[in-house]
Each structure stands twice: as C-alpha cells, then as structure tokens.
Design an enzyme around this catalytic site. Sequence first.
Site, mmCIF file in Angstrom:
data_model
loop_
_atom_site.group_PDB
_atom_site.id
_atom_site.type_symbol
_atom_site.label_atom_id
_atom_site.label_comp_id
_atom_site.label_asym_id
_atom_site.label_seq_id
_atom_site.Cartn_x
_atom_site.Cartn_y
_atom_site.Cartn_z
ATOM 1 N N SER A 60 -22.569 31.797 -94.591
ATOM 2 C CA SER A 60 -23.302 29.978 -94.798
ATOM 3 C C SER A 60 -24.590 29.594 -96.115
ATOM 4 C CB SER A 60 -23.242 29.150 -93.435
ATOM 5 O OG SER A 60 -25.291 30.183 -92.731
ATOM 6 N N ASP A 117 -33.199 23.206 -91.118
ATOM 7 C CA ASP A 117 -33.330 23.832 -89.651
ATOM 8 C C ASP A 117 -33.864 24.882 -90.254
ATOM 9 O OD1 ASP A 117 -31.537 25.806 -92.078
ATOM 10 O OD2 ASP A 117 -29.673 25.186 -91.236
ATOM 11 N N HIS A 162 -32.036 27.601 -92.954
ATOM 12 C CA HIS A 162 -30.608 27.703 -94.809
ATOM 13 C C HIS A 162 -31.756 26.974 -96.002
ATOM 14 C CE1 HIS A 162 -27.740 27.895 -91.519
ATOM 15 N NE2 HIS A 162 -27.056 28.405 -92.674
#
Length: 182
Positions: free
Chosen positions: A7, A154, A157
Amino acid sequence: VTMLGDSITAGYGLNARDATPAQLEAELGRIGVPAKVTAAGVSGDTTAGGLARVAFSVKPDTEVCIVALGGNDLLQGQDVATMTRNLTAIVAKLQARKIAVILVGVKAPSVIGASYARDFNAAFAKVARDAKVAAFYPDLLDGVQGVAGLNQGDGIHPNPNGAKVIARRLAPVVARVLKSRQ
C-alpha cells in the site's frame, strides 16, 4: 525503475502524484538522475503476493527494481522464515532477468515481541547479504513512522509530506544503483 510493494508503494490514501513512486521520480530528477519510476504496489500485499506477481508486475524494460514488501507480513504475524524465502525468491527472479535489486526493509517494533521483531528485522539484511543485492535500504519508513505531520490518520501510511521524505532518503540509493548500471 519499478517499485514492487504494498500500500505504501500503491499510494494508499494519496493521489498518484503524491505517492512515493511519483515523489521518487521527482527527487531523482531534482538530484540530476532522471528516471521513470513505475508503481507496482498492491495494497495489502505480502511477500507471498509479491512473489506470485513479480513476473508480470515488473515490466521487461525495468533496469532497477525496488522491492518494498514485508509490512503486511509483519501486520499479519507471518512466519519470518516463510517471508525470508519469499523475498529470496523475488530477488532471484529479478536477478535472473538481469534487473538490479534494491531491497527495502521494514522495521518491526519490539512491542510485538522482542524475539519476533529481532528475527523479522534481521531477515531483510540476511536476504540482502545472501542474494548480493545491488543495495539494501534497511527501513522504508525511516524518518516518517511516528513523526507528527508525516502520516495519515491511521498512523501507518505516509501522507504526501511523508512520501516526500521517503523519496528524498531513498533517491541517493537508487541514483547510485542506476549510475552503476551505465
């Protein structure tokens, strides 16, 4: 240059122009080593997923591949020996295609268990050493993880500013490998 990753490479939560691959391309140009950087990231991907797709995700015109996988193996508590085998196989497949490999590690926090974290962290250096990769970059999130203003909500990231920090720190390593191939 292809970034094979998860990601963070895919630019989770970011516009493509703000994601790490685009920022790395811009930073390479800024330091005088222009190169096209292609994103080959899949959110949630593990080293097993990267191994399954390395042949088609890393295009034939790739000279250098940045392998940035392992974060999801960590989050899922995957077996370190299995992750090590997967990374070794990814590197071997790329090297068989005459692609220079930059192996990028991810640091495990000791709060998940000191023994697991130690083994996990050592796995990247072991693969890099044993496979004789072109370069080893120990921690993709160095200077970003846990730093206020560089991460999305979060806490995992990077935000656009965090992606710029990653690119700025990684670019000299990529530039050195690209120059060595000329």
